[in-house]
Design a protein around this motif. Structure first.
Motif, PDB file in Angstrom:
ATOM      1  N   PRO A  41       0.832  -1.211   0.000  1.00  0.00           N
ATOM      2  CA  PRO A  41       0.000   0.000   0.000  1.00  0.00           C
ATOM      3  C   PRO A  41       0.862   1.256   0.000  1.00  0.00           C
ATOM      4  N   GLU A  42       0.349   2.297  -0.615  1.00  0.00           N
ATOM      5  CA  GLU A  42       1.039   3.570  -0.631  1.00  0.00           C
ATOM      6  C   GLU A  42       0.395   4.497   0.400  1.00  0.00           C
ATOM      7  N   GLY A  43       1.237   5.179   1.145  1.00  0.00           N
ATOM      8  CA  GLY A  43       0.696   6.103   2.143  1.00  0.00           C
ATOM      9  C   GLY A  43       0.146   5.381   3.351  1.00  0.00           C
ATOM     10  N   ARG A  44      -1.089   5.709   3.727  1.00  0.00           N
ATOM     11  CA  ARG A  44      -1.669   5.167   4.956  1.00  0.00           C
ATOM     12  C   ARG A  44      -2.143   3.726   4.741  1.00  0.00           C
ATOM     13  N   THR A  45      -2.096   2.965   5.835  1.00  0.00           N
ATOM     14  CA  THR A  45      -2.526   1.565   5.787  1.00  0.00           C
ATOM     15  C   THR A  45      -2.999   1.133   7.164  1.00  0.00           C
ATOM     16  N   GLY A  46      -3.826   0.119   7.177  1.00  0.00           N
ATOM     17  CA  GLY A  46      -4.204  -0.512   8.431  1.00  0.00           C
ATOM     18  C   GLY A  46      -3.242  -1.657   8.728  1.00  0.00           C
ATOM     19  N   VAL A  47      -3.051  -1.942  10.023  1.00  0.00           N
ATOM     20  CA  VAL A  47      -2.154  -3.017  10.455  1.00  0.00           C
ATOM     21  C   VAL A  47      -2.940  -3.974  11.330  1.00  0.00           C
ATOM     22  N   HIS A  48      -2.888  -5.269  10.967  1.00  0.00           N
ATOM     23  CA  HIS A  48      -3.648  -6.277  11.706  1.00  0.00           C
ATOM     24  C   HIS A  48      -2.716  -7.361  12.225  1.00  0.00           C
ATOM     25  N   PHE A  49      -2.916  -7.749  13.503  1.00  0.00           N
ATOM     26  CA  PHE A  49      -2.135  -8.818  14.116  1.00  0.00           C
ATOM     27  C   PHE A  49      -3.055 -10.022  14.350  1.00  0.00           C
ATOM     28  N   PRO A  50      -2.947 -11.097  13.572  1.00  0.00           N
ATOM     29  CA  PRO A  50      -3.796 -12.277  13.801  1.00  0.00           C
ATOM     30  C   PRO A  50      -3.613 -12.818  15.221  1.00  0.00           C
ATOM     31  N   GLU A  51      -4.719 -13.155  15.851  1.00  0.00           N
ATOM     32  CA  GLU A  51      -4.672 -13.609  17.243  1.00  0.00           C
ATOM     33  C   GLU A  51      -3.752 -14.811  17.435  1.00  0.00           C
ATOM     34  N   ALA A  52      -3.746 -15.735  16.480  1.00  0.00           N
ATOM     35  CA  ALA A  52      -2.973 -16.962  16.636  1.00  0.00           C
ATOM     36  C   ALA A  52      -1.473 -16.699  16.743  1.00  0.00           C
ATOM     37  N   TRP A  53      -1.024 -15.535  16.250  1.00  0.00           N
ATOM     38  CA  TRP A  53       0.418 -15.267  16.229  1.00  0.00           C
ATOM     39  C   TRP A  53       0.836 -14.165  17.178  1.00  0.00           C
ATOM     40  N   GLN A  54      -0.080 -13.723  18.020  1.00  0.00           N
ATOM     41  CA  GLN A  54       0.272 -12.742  19.047  1.00  0.00           C
ATOM     42  C   GLN A  54       0.982 -13.458  20.202  1.00  0.00           C
ATOM     43  N   ARG A  55       2.059 -12.843  20.701  1.00  0.00           N
ATOM     44  CA  ARG A  55       2.765 -13.369  21.870  1.00  0.00           C
ATOM     45  C   ARG A  55       2.887 -12.249  22.890  1.00  0.00           C
ATOM     46  N   PHE A  56       2.697 -12.586  24.169  1.00  0.00           N
ATOM     47  CA  PHE A  56       2.670 -11.571  25.214  1.00  0.00           C
ATOM     48  C   PHE A  56       3.761 -11.829  26.243  1.00  0.00           C
ATOM     49  N   TYR A  57       4.405 -10.746  26.671  1.00  0.00           N
ATOM     50  CA  TYR A  57       5.555 -10.847  27.561  1.00  0.00           C
ATOM     51  C   TYR A  57       5.405  -9.890  28.737  1.00  0.00           C
ATOM     52  N   ILE A  58       5.753 -10.392  29.912  1.00  0.00           N
ATOM     53  CA  ILE A  58       5.870  -9.538  31.090  1.00  0.00           C
ATOM     54  C   ILE A  58       7.317  -9.590  31.542  1.00  0.00           C
ATOM     55  N   ASP A  59       7.934  -8.415  31.603  1.00  0.00           N
ATOM     56  CA  ASP A  59       9.360  -8.320  31.954  1.00  0.00           C
ATOM     57  C   ASP A  59      10.191  -9.285  31.114  1.00  0.00           C
TER      58      ASP A  59
END
Length: 370
Positions: free
Chosen positions: A341-359
């Motif tokens: 895409p040129e210029g502005r775009t939306g960004v999507h993170f599929p739930e299956a590939w999200q990883r969460f970290y604490i410290d």
């Protein structure tokens, strides 16, 4: 060959260490199983060579024990441990022929001429250096010398393990891939425990069945290349493994769940519950560039503009600068035929590939079946 076990192993080059920062190796427990092919991967200064030298007996640990097949070897010399070690730069006897270099360890054991000749030719054939057997080592190229150095480690069939300390540093880049594959074939053929130290993730994944990733004197994750890529247990693993490394965003927990810059993100309820139970540290969301999706602005919660496109031939790396006060950059890896895409775009993170970290430590995986 042997199982190598580390029990509360730690090492400091300070006479009286006063804290974690004084340790080159922080206390660790680890097991290298008998007959496995392993890589010890990490950046310069993380403790890889220190750990390898402790395993081989060149260095005595400050704390803890090294056990071979359940027996402590802390007080044994490298020779008594029956270890073969291949160093960063080739170690050969220049005035000897290749055959004599390979035969030297066996002659020291008093083996028969017939047995020595058979073993030397077997190893030379595996390393593809048979035509060099009668040549003086001083007349060899750097990569040929390193093959001979490797062969000296392989020629003895009674070694507990073979340790490689960045052995391809002096090898021409065009030959590295071939030698990595050759080492893998040799491991499968001789079935000896091998530990391969490197800072190159490609070398590690090509050679090893399992990789131990080191960071600041600790093994932060031990697993297969796929496990390290899909489920990094530490943010450093996410950053260090992959090209480019994992995207990491500082996020927060709000009334609506996980939020970034005031925007609620689509995150499974089970993950949100885990994060709420462990509130208090730095919370981050990680996602690999391979799984970032660039979509129409109306179809996404997060938005930004395309800042840079790097065409790598078979794929493209797209930098998207998000609309946020800190303006973080998200990298997306797209196929070579994908439109950017040129210029502005939306960004999507599929739930299956999200990883969460604490410290910096992984909290939950969106899909436990991955």
């Amino acid at each position: 060959m042997a199982e190598i076990r580390l029990e509360q192993l730690a090492h400091s080059y300070h006479g009286a260490p006063s804290g974690p920062a004084d340790y080159a190796l922080r206390p660790m427990d680890h097991v290298w199983e008998q007959g496995g092919a392993y890589a010890l991967l990490g950046p310069s200064g993380c403790g890889k060579s220190t750990l390898l030298n402790i395993i081989s007996g060149l260095l005595v640990p400050s704390e803890g024990r090294v056990l071979y097949d359940g027996k402590s070897v802390n007080d044994l010399t490298p020779q008594q441990r029956n270890i073969a070690q291949v160093f960063q730069f080739p170690v050969v006897y220049d005035t000897m022929t290749v055959h004599e270099n390979l035969a030297f360890p066996l002659r020291n054991q008093g083996q028969s001429r017939e047995r020595i000749d058979a073993r030397v030719r077997e190893v030379a054939e595996a390393l593809e250096i048979e035509p060099l057997l009668n040549r003086k080592a001083q007349n060899l190229t750097a990569d040929e010398k390193q093959k001979v150095s490797m062969g000296r480690g392989l020629v003895r069939d009674d070694v507990a393990a073979i340790l490689f300390d960045e052995p391809l540093t002096v090898i021409d880049p065009q030959l590295k891939w071939r030698l990595r594959r050759k080492l893998k074939e040799i491991h499968q053929r001789f079935n000896v425990t091998m530990v391969y130290v490197t800072h190159d993730q490609l070398e590690a994944s090509t050679f090893a069945d399992k990789i131990a990733v080191m960071y600041e004197g600790q093994i932060v994750q031990f697993g297969t290349p796929r496990e390290l890529f899909e489920n990094p247990q530490h943010t450093f693993v996410g950053y260090f493994i992959g090209s480019p490394g994992m995207n990491l965003l500082d996020i927060a927990l709000g009334a609506s769940g996980v939020e970034f810059d005031g925007h609620a993100l689509a995150v499974p309820d089970a993950i949100v519950d885990q994060l709420r139970q462990r509130e208090g540290g730095r919370l981050q969301l990680g996602i690999r560039p391979e799984f970032v999706q660039l979509v129409a602005a109306d179809d996404a919660v997060l938005h930004g503009y395309v800042d840079l496109v790097q065409d790598q031939g078979t794929f493209k790396i797209v930098d998207v600068r998000l609309d946020a006060p800190s303006a973080p950059v998200i990298k997306a890896r797209l196929g070579e035929e994908a439109s950017v895409p040129e210029g502005r775009t939306g960004v999507h993170f599929p739930e299956a590939w999200q990883r969460f970290y604490i410290d910096d430590h992984l909290v939950g995986v969106a899909d436990e079946n991955l």
